[in-house]
Design an enzyme around this catalytic site. Structure first.
Site, PDB file in Angstrom:
ATOM      1  N   HIS A 147      37.688  93.100  17.251  1.00 27.23           N
ATOM      2  CA  HIS A 147      36.587  92.287  17.597  1.00 27.23           C
ATOM      3  C   HIS A 147      37.153  91.463  18.908  1.00 27.23           C
ATOM      4  CE1 HIS A 147      37.416  88.417  15.497  1.00 27.23           C
ATOM      5  NE2 HIS A 147      37.642  89.163  14.619  1.00 27.23           N
TER       6      HIS A 147
ATOM      7  N   ASP B 297      35.133  88.798  20.239  1.00 28.18           N
ATOM      8  CA  ASP B 297      34.927  87.270  20.173  1.00 28.18           C
ATOM      9  C   ASP B 297      35.629  86.400  19.326  1.00 28.18           C
ATOM     10  OD1 ASP B 297      33.743  88.622  17.742  1.00 28.18           O
ATOM     11  OD2 ASP B 297      32.713  86.781  17.308  1.00 28.18           O
TER      12      ASP B 297
ATOM     13  N   ASP C 273      43.134  86.000  16.392  1.00 26.47           N
ATOM     14  CA  ASP C 273      41.916  86.639  15.531  1.00 26.47           C
ATOM     15  C   ASP C 273      40.776  86.857  16.319  1.00 26.47           C
ATOM     16  OD1 ASP C 273      39.769  87.393  13.860  1.00 26.47           O
ATOM     17  OD2 ASP C 273      39.505  85.127  13.010  1.00 26.47           O
TER      18      ASP C 273
ATOM     19  N   GLU D 215      31.650  89.608  15.732  1.00 32.29           N
ATOM     20  CA  GLU D 215      32.037  89.580  14.585  1.00 32.29           C
ATOM     21  C   GLU D 215      32.000  88.526  13.621  1.00 32.29           C
ATOM     22  OE1 GLU D 215      34.807  89.856  11.032  1.00 32.29           O
ATOM     23  OE2 GLU D 215      35.108  88.654  12.652  1.00 32.29           O
ATOM     24  N   GLU D 216      32.605  87.098  14.398  1.00 30.17           N
ATOM     25  CA  GLU D 216      32.587  86.058  13.778  1.00 30.17           C
ATOM     26  C   GLU D 216      31.262  85.339  13.329  1.00 30.17           C
ATOM     27  OE1 GLU D 216      35.318  84.885  12.756  1.00 30.17           O
ATOM     28  OE2 GLU D 216      36.786  85.722  14.025  1.00 30.17           O
TER      29      GLU D 216
ATOM     30  N   ASP E 256      42.687  93.709  12.040  1.00 25.06           N
ATOM     31  CA  ASP E 256      42.006  92.397  11.908  1.00 25.06           C
ATOM     32  C   ASP E 256      42.439  91.683  10.791  1.00 25.06           C
ATOM     33  OD1 ASP E 256      40.255  90.226  12.679  1.00 25.06           O
ATOM     34  OD2 ASP E 256      38.633  91.025  12.076  1.00 25.06           O
TER      35      ASP E 256
ATOM     36  N   HIS F  17      40.912  80.428  12.857  1.00 26.37           N
ATOM     37  CA  HIS F  17      39.862  79.619  12.752  1.00 26.37           C
ATOM     38  C   HIS F  17      40.434  78.294  13.093  1.00 26.37           C
ATOM     39  CE1 HIS F  17      36.956  82.801  10.744  1.00 26.37           C
ATOM     40  NE2 HIS F  17      37.676  83.245  11.887  1.00 26.37           N
TER      41      HIS F  17
HETATM   42 ZN   LIG Z   1      38.771  88.583  12.714  1.00 22.64          ZN
END
Ligand SMILES: [Zn+2]
Length: 422
Positions: free
Chosen positions: A89, A91, A152, A186-187, A209, A391
């Protein structure tokens, strides 16, 4: 048995790709109602289309939703090997500052806490990142401490681009057709909303991922959202005796009755939970939102029965109130689908093992794009990408682990080429 090892120059190209991608701000936005939720994700999409074309993928394109797809044709007789997809992904997580990423590259990591230039008082602590101790001598990439890194999932994107590049420059390596997909949003849980599985044209795929070396995830939660709406009765509080029905107190009574043994803060591993995560209300009306999570449908139903019991007890304790519960399905455990045709997982486990890495198979206490895709007809376990502390402003990645992920992806294409659709 052939194993794969990226050369120093190939690792350097992998690193440069990764650094190029993380400098582009692609944060998604959970408040937005557009798709993709932020236009800037397409900035990276456009670059990836261009780079895929440079790597010889003639059909590379981005659709109006922001999905980037491309094909690397196989070099074996047609139909001998099924099409295999690799997905990542574009984003990044919206809850931590994600623009203006200034990656810091540490060569030959000597161990110890890593100083971050933007937050001199708060280095990246080994104590909270024990996997750093496994990366002595590696090339580590961190941020300056003020933003997330976006490994990520830009590590996943750089890994897949390097996989395509490697196969293109080593045409003697037999492989089947590969489909590449880079997805937005995705997030914020919308990564598959407009993903066209039929057009993608594969039954098997891998999201790249995951996190640490060797990780392979083929199970995710089954997830529902429960919305409890409580209607009370407002009166002047000075004259409320016997007439007021307070929705705020009823909401509190429901939360009080939830089983303590099944909360996010009291569970781990394969345990299920019921999580009251949002409450909004007044005397007249209150709305309580809960996340319901379990690895099986049966346990999901048990947690929902717990909620129903709490609601009916609260109902009995506050005569006259009206309580309505709506359950909205979110996603299901992809392991249930993968088990119906497990070679997509088995081949990955074999590939990781062939590369001399012990597969680390674990259930995800959450969902991935693969959770939904597996139910849309594209069986999609999740493979490691080498990134850690997702994150967070302490997110970091090991270049050696990213390279190992490329090598495992190469090996996965070999196992498929050998075994075909068997
Ligand atoms: Zn991810």
């Amino acid at each position: 048995m052939k194993t794969f090892t990226l050369e120093a120059l190939e690792k350097q190209v992998l690193l440069e790709r990764f650094l190029r991608y993380v400098r582009i701000d692609t944060q998604s936005d959970d408040e937005s109602s557009t798709f993709p939720t932020t236009e800037k994700q397409k900035d990276l999409g456009r670059l990836l289309v261009q780079e895929l074309e440079e790597l010889g993928c003639d059909d590379a394109a981005m659709d109006r939703w922001g999905y980037v797809t491309a094909t690397l044709p196989g070099n074996l007789p047609a139909e001998q090997v099924p099409v295999v997809g690799f997905l990542a992904h574009m984003d990044t997580y919206p809850g931590t500052p994600g623009g203006g990423v200034k990656p810091q590259v540490i060569r030959d990591y000597p161990g110890g806490d890593i100083a971050l230039p933007g937050t001199p008082d708060q280095p990246l602590p080994v104590a909270k990142n024990p996997n750093l101790a496994r990366c002595l001598g590696h090339t580590i990439v961190t941020t300056d401490g003020t933003t997330l890194l976006g490994a990520d999932d830009k590590a996943g994107i750089a890994i897949i681009m390097t996989l395509v590049d490697w196969l293109r420059t080593h045409p003697e390596t037999p492989h089947g057709p590969l489909r590449i997909g880079f997805t937005p949003d995705e997030e914020v849980g919308h990564g598959t909303d407009h993903f066209d599985v039929a057009a993608f044209g594969a039954r098997y795929a891998y999201t790249v991922d995951g996190a640490e070396l060797g990780e392979i995830e083929d199970e995710s939660f089954c997830a529902d959202t429960a919305i409890v709406t409580i209607t009370g009765h407002e009166t002047h509080p000075g004259h409320a005796k016997g007439t007021m029905i307070n929705a705020v107190r009823i909401a509190s009574a429901i939360v009080e009755r939830l089983p303590q043994a099944h909360l996010p803060e009291t569970t781990a591993g394969r345990e299920s939970f019921l999580h009251p995560h949002h409450l909004n209300g007044s005397v007249t009306q209150a709305e309580l939102k809960l996340l319901v999570r379990a690895f099986s449908e049966a346990e999901l139903a048990q947690r929902e029965a717990d909620l129903a019991k709490a609601v009916s007890e609260a109902q009995a304790a506050f005569p006259g109130c009206v309580i309505r519960t709506v359950i909205k399905p979110s996603y299901r455990n992809m392991g249930i689908k993968i088990a119906e045709d497990p070679k997509v997982l088995d081949y990955a486990l074999e590939a990781i093992t062939r590369q001399g890495i012990t597969p680390l198979r674990k259930p995800i206490r959450g969902g991935t794009d693969g959770s939904r895709l597996s139910y849309m007809g594209l069986l999609t376990p999740n493979l490691f990408d080498g990134a850690q502390s997702y994150h967070s402003v302490h997110e970091w990645v090991s270049l050696e682990w990213m390279a190992a992920s490329v090598e495992c992806c190469l090996q996965i294409t070999q196992v498929w080429a050998e075994k075909g659709g068997r």
